[in-house]
Design a protein around this motif. Structure first.
Motif, PDB file in Angstrom:
ATOM      1  N   ASN A  28       0.830  -1.209   0.000  1.00 24.43           N
ATOM      2  CA  ASN A  28       0.000   0.000   0.000  1.00 24.43           C
ATOM      3  C   ASN A  28       0.862   1.255   0.000  1.00 24.43           C
ATOM      4  N   ARG A  29       1.975   1.233   0.743  1.00 19.12           N
ATOM      5  CA  ARG A  29       2.858   2.413   0.772  1.00 19.12           C
ATOM      6  C   ARG A  29       3.434   2.684  -0.606  1.00 19.12           C
ATOM      7  N   VAL A  30       3.794   1.638  -1.346  1.00 21.80           N
ATOM      8  CA  VAL A  30       4.333   1.820  -2.701  1.00 21.80           C
ATOM      9  C   VAL A  30       3.258   2.412  -3.612  1.00 21.80           C
ATOM     10  N   VAL A  31       2.046   1.874  -3.545  1.00 23.96           N
ATOM     11  CA  VAL A  31       0.941   2.377  -4.379  1.00 23.96           C
ATOM     12  C   VAL A  31       0.695   3.857  -4.079  1.00 23.96           C
ATOM     13  N   VAL A  32       0.598   4.203  -2.814  1.00 27.09           N
ATOM     14  CA  VAL A  32       0.337   5.595  -2.425  1.00 27.09           C
ATOM     15  C   VAL A  32       1.511   6.488  -2.828  1.00 27.09           C
ATOM     16  N   LYS A  34       3.523   6.174  -5.338  1.00 27.15           N
ATOM     17  CA  LYS A  34       3.456   6.412  -6.791  1.00 27.15           C
ATOM     18  C   LYS A  34       2.428   7.500  -7.107  1.00 27.15           C
ATOM     19  N   ILE A  35       1.296   7.483  -6.412  1.00 23.87           N
ATOM     20  CA  ILE A  35       0.267   8.512  -6.621  1.00 23.87           C
ATOM     21  C   ILE A  35       0.784   9.875  -6.167  1.00 23.87           C
ATOM     22  N   VAL A  36       1.508   9.912  -5.045  1.00 21.59           N
ATOM     23  CA  VAL A  36       2.098  11.160  -4.547  1.00 21.59           C
ATOM     24  C   VAL A  36       3.078  11.721  -5.578  1.00 21.59           C
ATOM     25  N   GLU A  37       3.899  10.848  -6.160  1.00 23.54           N
ATOM     26  CA  GLU A  37       4.870  11.289  -7.167  1.00 23.54           C
ATOM     27  C   GLU A  37       4.176  11.896  -8.380  1.00 23.54           C
ATOM     28  N   LYS A  38       3.011  11.373  -8.754  1.00 17.55           N
ATOM     29  CA  LYS A  38       2.265  11.919  -9.890  1.00 17.55           C
ATOM     30  C   LYS A  38       1.815  13.356  -9.623  1.00 17.55           C
ATOM     31  N   SER A  39       1.729  13.728  -8.361  1.00 17.38           N
ATOM     32  CA  SER A  39       1.371  15.103  -8.007  1.00 17.38           C
ATOM     33  C   SER A  39       2.613  15.999  -7.968  1.00 17.38           C
ATOM     34  N   GLY A  40       3.778  15.442  -8.329  1.00 19.14           N
ATOM     35  CA  GLY A  40       5.007  16.221  -8.343  1.00 19.14           C
ATOM     36  C   GLY A  40       5.628  16.415  -6.964  1.00 19.14           C
ATOM     37  N   LEU A  41       5.285  15.538  -6.031  1.00 23.11           N
ATOM     38  CA  LEU A  41       5.784  15.637  -4.658  1.00 23.11           C
ATOM     39  C   LEU A  41       6.715  14.474  -4.351  1.00 23.11           C
ATOM     40  N   LYS A  42       7.465  14.617  -3.254  1.00 17.94           N
ATOM     41  CA  LYS A  42       8.426  13.580  -2.860  1.00 17.94           C
ATOM     42  C   LYS A  42       7.845  12.777  -1.696  1.00 17.94           C
ATOM     43  N   PRO A  43       7.506  11.504  -1.944  1.00 17.74           N
ATOM     44  CA  PRO A  43       6.992  10.683  -0.847  1.00 17.74           C
ATOM     45  C   PRO A  43       8.122  10.151   0.031  1.00 17.74           C
ATOM     46  N   ILE A  44       7.864  10.092   1.320  1.00 24.83           N
ATOM     47  CA  ILE A  44       8.772   9.445   2.268  1.00 24.83           C
ATOM     48  C   ILE A  44       7.954   8.323   2.893  1.00 24.83           C
ATOM     49  N   SER A  45       8.298   7.083   2.576  1.00 25.59           N
ATOM     50  CA  SER A  45       7.528   5.920   2.998  1.00 25.59           C
ATOM     51  C   SER A  45       8.092   5.347   4.295  1.00 25.59           C
ATOM     52  N   GLU A  46       7.216   5.177   5.294  1.00 29.27           N
ATOM     53  CA  GLU A  46       7.646   4.655   6.592  1.00 29.27           C
ATOM     54  C   GLU A  46       6.583   3.724   7.167  1.00 29.27           C
ATOM     55  N   SER A  47       7.033   2.791   7.989  1.00 29.23           N
ATOM     56  CA  SER A  47       6.093   1.966   8.748  1.00 29.23           C
ATOM     57  C   SER A  47       5.636   2.794   9.958  1.00 29.23           C
ATOM     58  N   PRO A  48       4.528   2.414  10.604  1.00 24.30           N
ATOM     59  CA  PRO A  48       4.103   3.170  11.786  1.00 24.30           C
ATOM     60  C   PRO A  48       5.182   3.212  12.876  1.00 24.30           C
ATOM     61  N   GLU A  49       6.002   2.159  12.936  1.00 21.23           N
ATOM     62  CA  GLU A  49       7.041   2.106  13.976  1.00 21.23           C
ATOM     63  C   GLU A  49       8.186   3.097  13.720  1.00 21.23           C
ATOM     64  N   THR A  50       8.499   3.377  12.466  1.00 24.09           N
ATOM     65  CA  THR A  50       9.620   4.270  12.156  1.00 24.09           C
ATOM     66  C   THR A  50       9.174   5.687  11.794  1.00 24.09           C
ATOM     67  N   ALA A  51       7.885   5.871  11.613  1.00 25.80           N
ATOM     68  CA  ALA A  51       7.381   7.164  11.129  1.00 25.80           C
ATOM     69  C   ALA A  51       7.549   8.296  12.130  1.00 25.80           C
ATOM     70  N   GLU A  52       7.484   7.991  13.412  1.00 24.64           N
ATOM     71  CA  GLU A  52       7.597   9.050  14.418  1.00 24.64           C
ATOM     72  C   GLU A  52       8.952   9.747  14.336  1.00 24.64           C
ATOM     73  N   LYS A  53      10.001   8.967  14.142  1.00 24.68           N
ATOM     74  CA  LYS A  53      11.343   9.533  14.004  1.00 24.68           C
ATOM     75  C   LYS A  53      11.428  10.403  12.743  1.00 24.68           C
ATOM     76  N   ALA A  54      10.860   9.919  11.643  1.00 24.30           N
ATOM     77  CA  ALA A  54      10.870  10.685  10.388  1.00 24.30           C
ATOM     78  C   ALA A  54      10.083  11.983  10.550  1.00 24.30           C
ATOM     79  N   LEU A  55       8.968  11.913  11.248  1.00 25.40           N
ATOM     80  CA  LEU A  55       8.140  13.097  11.469  1.00 25.40           C
ATOM     81  C   LEU A  55       8.884  14.143  12.291  1.00 25.40           C
ATOM     82  N   ALA A  56       9.687  13.689  13.259  1.00 27.92           N
ATOM     83  CA  ALA A  56      10.447  14.610  14.101  1.00 27.92           C
ATOM     84  C   ALA A  56      11.587  15.285  13.338  1.00 27.92           C
ATOM     85  N   SER A  57      12.157  14.593  12.346  1.00 30.65           N
ATOM     86  CA  SER A  57      13.315  15.152  11.650  1.00 30.65           C
ATOM     87  C   SER A  57      12.941  16.004  10.441  1.00 30.65           C
ATOM     88  N   LEU A  58      11.736  15.810   9.915  1.00 31.07           N
ATOM     89  CA  LEU A  58      11.293  16.645   8.799  1.00 31.07           C
ATOM     90  C   LEU A  58       9.833  16.963   9.035  1.00 31.07           C
TER      91      LEU A  58
END
Length: 138
Positions: A28-32, A34-58
């Motif tokens: 599902n993260r890959v599918v989403v 790809k859709i984000v990229e079609k909008s000209g944006l940069k997706p950052i894909s994370e699992s719920p366990e690693t997303a909190e750290k990513a959210l804190a850094s960006l």
């Protein structure tokens, strides 16, 4: 710049070119993403366990959460997103929840952090206009 400084610097303004895509299902993260990229944006894909750290850094302009079968897979991130919103004084980052149910965040009894609910199955026709609208809001 160390991670704490980057996090503090990032908190002051959201990067609208980035979208944090969070979900337990890597497919599902890959599918989403790809859709984000079609909008000209940069997706950052994370699992719920690693997303909190990513959210804190960006601070992304938007977060797309795959709620899983009961809409609760990403509940652990909601307080962190809420804190970012309070710090910015705006409803940023925008939050899209991918759900097995249809309705509004209020009608589904979801957190006030969720801005929009997009019903599964995930298709470009359903998700892309919502992403474009949310990013345009920024």
């Amino acid at each position: 710049m160390n991670p704490a400084e980057r996090g503090a610097a990032g908190r002051s303004s959201a990067d609208f070119s980035k979208v944090l895509v969070v979900g337990k299902s890597s497919i599902n993260r890959v599918v989403v993403s790809k859709i984000v990229e079609k909008s000209g944006l940069k997706p950052i894909s994370e699992s719920p366990e690693t997303a909190e750290k990513a959210l804190a850094s960006l601070v992304p302009g938007a977060v797309i959460l795959d709620g899983g079968p009961d809409n609760k897979d990403c509940d652990g991130l909601l307080s962190g997103i809420d804190a970012l919103r309070r710090a910015s004084g705006k409803a940023l980052p925008s939050v899209i929840l991918l759900s097995t149910r249809t309705g509004t965040p209020d009608s589904l009894g979801l957190s006030n952090v969720v801005d929009v609910v997009v019903a599964k199955p995930i298709t470009p026709e359903r998700l892309q206009p919502v992403i474009d609208r949310m990013v345009g809001r920024g």
